[in-house]
Design an enzyme around this catalytic site. Structure first.
Site, PDB file in Angstrom:
ATOM      1  N   CYS A  49       2.627  -3.821   1.743  1.00  0.00           N
ATOM      2  CA  CYS A  49       1.659  -4.629   2.212  1.00  0.00           C
ATOM      3  C   CYS A  49       1.780  -5.940   2.264  1.00  0.00           C
ATOM      4  O   CYS A  49       1.377  -7.028   2.850  1.00  0.00           O
ATOM      5  CB  CYS A  49       0.187  -4.284   1.141  1.00  0.00           C
ATOM      6  SG  CYS A  49      -0.572  -2.858   1.656  1.00  0.00           S
ATOM      7  N   GLU A  93      -6.745   7.475   0.648  1.00  0.00           N
ATOM      8  CA  GLU A  93      -5.431   8.714   0.327  1.00  0.00           C
ATOM      9  C   GLU A  93      -5.667   9.725   1.346  1.00  0.00           C
ATOM     10  O   GLU A  93      -6.409  10.024   2.048  1.00  0.00           O
ATOM     11  CB  GLU A  93      -5.400   8.807  -1.131  1.00  0.00           C
ATOM     12  CG  GLU A  93      -5.077   8.076  -2.184  1.00  0.00           C
ATOM     13  CD  GLU A  93      -4.850   8.215  -3.382  1.00  0.00           C
ATOM     14  OE1 GLU A  93      -5.492   9.524  -3.809  1.00  0.00           O
ATOM     15  OE2 GLU A  93      -4.576   7.570  -4.156  1.00  0.00           O
ATOM     16  N   CYS A 109       1.388  -3.711  -2.694  1.00  0.00           N
ATOM     17  CA  CYS A 109       2.725  -3.096  -2.728  1.00  0.00           C
ATOM     18  C   CYS A 109       3.691  -3.883  -1.861  1.00  0.00           C
ATOM     19  O   CYS A 109       3.175  -4.534  -1.004  1.00  0.00           O
ATOM     20  CB  CYS A 109       2.615  -1.594  -2.132  1.00  0.00           C
ATOM     21  SG  CYS A 109       2.242  -1.528  -0.401  1.00  0.00           S
ATOM     22  N   CYS A 127      -3.152   1.776   2.570  1.00  0.00           N
ATOM     23  CA  CYS A 127      -3.561   0.859   1.292  1.00  0.00           C
ATOM     24  C   CYS A 127      -4.933  -0.087   1.762  1.00  0.00           C
ATOM     25  O   CYS A 127      -5.219  -0.142   2.999  1.00  0.00           O
ATOM     26  CB  CYS A 127      -2.333  -0.317   1.041  1.00  0.00           C
ATOM     27  SG  CYS A 127      -0.955   0.512   0.564  1.00  0.00           S
ATOM     28  N   GLU A 181      -5.380  -3.148   1.566  1.00  0.00           N
ATOM     29  CA  GLU A 181      -4.692  -4.486   2.353  1.00  0.00           C
ATOM     30  C   GLU A 181      -4.639  -4.064   3.534  1.00  0.00           C
ATOM     31  O   GLU A 181      -5.183  -4.929   4.705  1.00  0.00           O
ATOM     32  CB  GLU A 181      -3.471  -4.991   1.834  1.00  0.00           C
ATOM     33  CG  GLU A 181      -3.733  -5.538   0.322  1.00  0.00           C
ATOM     34  CD  GLU A 181      -3.152  -4.340  -0.790  1.00  0.00           C
ATOM     35  OE1 GLU A 181      -3.502  -3.067  -0.401  1.00  0.00           O
ATOM     36  OE2 GLU A 181      -2.578  -4.544  -1.680  1.00  0.00           O
TER      37      GLU A 181
HETATM   38 ZN    ZN Z   1       0.345  -1.573  -0.031  1.00  0.00          ZN
END
Ligand code: ZN
Length: 136
Positions: free
Chosen positions: A93, A48, A90, A57, A59
């Protein structure tokens, strides 16, 4: 149909990296691991940022690790998260995975106790747009 991938190795890699995720804002730590076409396992974790949209992310990290190691195709993905709900990839991703994976690859969603659900990429991203959709 390809042989079932080694989800135990993916689970171990994702479970190992998940606690290292940098998630001071959401406090939702996520790890991901993927199996590349050469048999290598690559892992990534969420990172983050104080400027929220700049975060990345788990991934994305795993895919970057695969590309950096010379891999170009994904055979399976496992995402490891905590909490009661499934931590599925998400939308962004799902598309990131699609760039390097066929629609039929398996994507496992895991929590600390083990695999909670299994999908195919096609189930998570139906009628997807991939490299072959671009005009040549
Ligand atoms: Zn993601």
């Amino acid at each position: 149909m390809p042989a079932d991938p080694d989800f135990e190795a993916l689970f171990a890699a994702a479970a190992a990296i998940q606690p290292r995720a940098y998630a001071p804002y959401s406090r939702v730590k996520v790890g991901a691991a993927l199996l590349a076409d050469d048999g290598a396992v690559h892992a990534g974790c969420k990172v983050e940022n104080a400027a929220y949209p700049v975060g990345s992310c788990a991934e994305a990290g795993a895919i970057a690790a695969m590309i950096g190691a010379g891999g170009r195709a994904i055979r399976a993905v496992l995402v490891f998260g905590e909490g009661a709900e499934l931590v599925t990839p998400c939308g962004a991703c799902r598309q990131r995975i699609r760039e390097f994976a066929a629609p039929e690859i398996p994507i496992a969603i895991a929590g600390p106790e083990g695999i909670r659900a299994r999908f195919t990429l096609e189930e998570l991203l139906p009628a997807s747009f991939g490299p072959a959709n671009l005009p040549r």
